[in-house]
Design a protein around this motif. Structure first.
Motif, PDB file in Angstrom:
ATOM      1  N   GLN A   1     -10.696  -6.216   7.761  1.00 22.36           N
ATOM      2  CA  GLN A   1     -10.751  -4.868   7.196  1.00 22.36           C
ATOM      3  C   GLN A   1     -11.730  -4.802   6.034  1.00 22.36           C
TER       4      GLN A   1
ATOM      5  N   ALA B   1       0.835  -1.197   0.000  1.00 22.70           N
ATOM      6  CA  ALA B   1       0.000   0.000   0.000  1.00 22.70           C
ATOM      7  C   ALA B   1       0.870   1.247   0.000  1.00 22.70           C
TER       8      ALA B   1
ATOM      9  N   ASP C   1       2.353   4.750  11.256  1.00 28.03           N
ATOM     10  CA  ASP C   1       1.134   3.949  11.396  1.00 28.03           C
ATOM     11  C   ASP C   1       1.297   2.536  10.852  1.00 28.03           C
ATOM     12  N   SER C   2       2.072   2.376   9.797  1.00 26.89           N
ATOM     13  CA  SER C   2       2.240   1.051   9.198  1.00 26.89           C
ATOM     14  C   SER C   2       3.185   0.166   9.994  1.00 26.89           C
TER      15      SER C   2
ATOM     16  N   ASP D   1      -6.315   2.279   8.152  1.00 29.02           N
ATOM     17  CA  ASP D   1      -5.711   2.506   6.854  1.00 29.02           C
ATOM     18  C   ASP D   1      -6.604   3.471   6.070  1.00 29.02           C
ATOM     19  N   GLU D   2      -6.166   3.836   4.882  1.00 32.83           N
ATOM     20  CA  GLU D   2      -6.869   4.866   4.117  1.00 32.83           C
ATOM     21  C   GLU D   2      -8.287   4.438   3.741  1.00 32.83           C
TER      22      GLU D   2
ATOM     23  N   ALA E   1       2.030   2.461   3.509  1.00 30.49           N
ATOM     24  CA  ALA E   1       3.075   1.632   4.114  1.00 30.49           C
ATOM     25  C   ALA E   1       4.412   1.856   3.423  1.00 30.49           C
TER      26      ALA E   1
ATOM     27  N   ILE F   1      -4.038  -1.150  11.709  1.00 25.41           N
ATOM     28  CA  ILE F   1      -3.369  -1.835  10.611  1.00 25.41           C
ATOM     29  C   ILE F   1      -2.758  -3.145  11.080  1.00 25.41           C
TER      30      ILE F   1
END
Length: 520
Positions: A357, A63, A517-518, A381-382, A66, A458
């Motif tokens: 997810q 992604a 975040d990843s 995540d987005e 990430a 995530i």
């Protein structure tokens, strides 16, 4: 003579999946050569080669968010970034475990036949329920089943007492899978209950995560085994060389599930670990657990047996070792126990898709009136973030319930970085005050309730083995709404105007944490 750097003609080879391990293996020689020769340009050249190679390699099958996180780390700290990427950068799952997962899917199909009579008599309502049920079945192989009784329990002490009482009442079999098995009074109570059951001739199996349960493993594993209880570690910690050579899964791939099955007919699923509620002084845990009876318990049993089979390669019966852990003796004839329709939603890196997810994003997109999400960790995540925003813009009331204080300050800062965009979209953010709200559950409209071990972050979506029960029933949703209403009463709602006035240093720290975040 210092070792020569790879020539440009070798760059295609460097872009293979083994490049981080190869570079890591060469690191000691490069460092030693640089120190002995006194050539600082060697390190500069090596750092830029790392940056350029990883600029091509990292974004492959990853992604964008990430990829940006990893490239940012590698560009600022090339050698440290390369080391961390070699250990944690790819969700590598060993071939041996992938082959076992294929056998598990075959085993699920074998046990499905006798359970077809519990398929819903009437089609699930068009919209959220029907779409979710079909998607979850395609993702995780488990199908909706009617005839269940689901009891939601939110009293920590009462849940522990009820679980132990059911273990004490077991006549044939006890299967317990948890992420944390501590070395405290609660774990001692479960240990004693398992020992009592084993002494009665009950087959007892305990499966614990090797990292989360390391304290309980040291304290109780030997005692349990001497008492006749099978104790197995999930995802045991392997050597660094085994990870780099692709013979073991990554260190941070963990089994985060929490499941108890008694006699194949009583099941528990939720956020409850085997640990004292007051394990963190001043920050007691609060959980939500579903006690389930009826045919869907066979699916909880199947998830446990599949995880055990992944670790042992055994089914529990020597004559049938090639059926993915599913043998007839583990599945007593199911009986209807209530009117609720439910199905299991397992997820984890072995599936190749982010099951939880994808299911949640789909349900949020289908919501028409109301979405309530309760989670201790919220690092979306987005796609998940956008689903919440779009729901608000469609006029759906979206509520997010988090703890005011959590046990991971870095993660708390990262999740707070998302508050601004959520508040701008119209999401109601409630910060629960009385305890550390470790519960993980969701309601969608009046139709769907979901409870399990899945955090809304995530890590849970991509790295952890998780399990949730999805229930299609108005009464269960109404009961969960009562619990959510109590959360609202005991929470402070985040005010958009006040949040925008927070100090610059706090805003900066939150945004810096969000960049990772990843990696959380």
């Amino acid at each position: 003579m210092p070792p020569s750097l790879p020539p440009p003609s070798s760059l295609p080879a460097l872009l293979s999946p083994t490049v981080p391990a190869a570079w890591l293996a060469a690191l000691p020689d490069v460092v030693a050569a640089g120190l002995s020769s006194g050539w600082p340009w060697l390190f500069t050249l090596a750092e830029w080669l790392i940056r350029l190679v990883m600029l091509v390699y990292v974004p492959q099958r990853r992604a964008p968010a990430a990829a940006r996180t990893w490239l940012l780390l590698i560009f600022f700290l090339p050698w440290l970034g390369l080391l961390l990427y070699a250990l944690f950068g790819r969700i590598y799952y060993p071939k041996s475990r992938r082959l076992k997962l294929a056998r598990i899917n075959q085993g699920i199909e074998r046990v499905r036949g006798p359970l077809e009579r519990f398929a819903p008599v009437q089609p699930l309502p068009a919209g959220v329920s029907a779409d979710a049920a079909g998607l979850i079945e395609r993702l995780g192989s488990y199908w909706p089943m009617r005839g269940n009784a689901v009891e939601l329990m939110d009293d920590y002490g009462a849940v522990v007492a009820r679980m132990i009482a059911d273990i004490d009442g077991a006549a044939r079999q006890v299967h317990l899978l948890v992420y944390i098995y501590a070395a405290d009074a609660t774990a001692r109570a479960f240990t004693d209950a398992l020992l009592r059951a084993a002494a009665r001739g009950v087959q007892c199996r305990l499966l614990v995560d090797a990292l989360g349960a390391r304290a309980g493993w040291r304290a109780f594993a030997q005692t349990l085994r001497h008492g006749g209880v099978e104790v197995v570690q999930a995802l045991p910690m392997r050597s660094l060389s085994a990870v780099l050579k692709g013979k073991s899964a990554r260190f941070d791939l963990r089994n985060h599930r929490k499941i108890l099955v008694v006699d194949g007919s009583i099941g528990y699923i939720g956020s409850q670990n085997v640990i004292d509620a007051e394990s963190t002084p001043g920050l007691p845990n609060e959980e939500l657990v579903a006690r389930v009876t009826g045919p869907v318990v066979t699916q909880l049993q199947a998830v446990f047996l599949a995880d055990r089979y992944l670790e042992t390669g055994e089914t529990g019966e020597a004559a049938q070792t090639e059926r993915g852990g599913f043998v007839a003796g583990n599945f007593p004839p199911p009986q209807a126990a209530g009117a609720h329709t439910a199905q299991m939603l397992p997820s984890g890196p072995g599936y190749g898709t982010q099951n939880a997810q994808m299911a949640l994003v789909s349900m949020i997109h289908r919501a028409r009136a109301r979405v309530v999400i309760t989670t201790p960790y919220f690092v979306p995540d987005e796609a998940f973030l956008q689903a919440l925003q779009l729901a608000c813009y469609r006029g759906v009331a979206v509520h997010l319930v988090l703890s005011r204080r959590i046990d991971q300050r870095f993660t708390q800062a990262a999740q707070e970085a998302y508050f601004g965009v959520l508040l701008d979209a119209g999401v109601h953010i409630h910060l629960y005050k009385p305890a550390f709200l470790h519960a993980k559950h969701v309601t969608i409209d009046d139709e769907v309730a979901m409870v399990g071990s899945t955090n809304m972050d995530i890590r849970s979506f991509a790295l952890n083995a998780e399990a949730a029960l999805v229930i299609y029933d108005h009464a269960v949703v109404a009961r969960m709404r009562e619990i959510q209403a109590r959360y609202f009463r005991d929470s402070a709602q985040v005010d958009r105007a006040a949040w925008q006035r927070r100090p610059l240093r706090r805003r900066t720290w939150q945004n810096l944490c969000r960049l990772a975040d990843s990696l959380l």
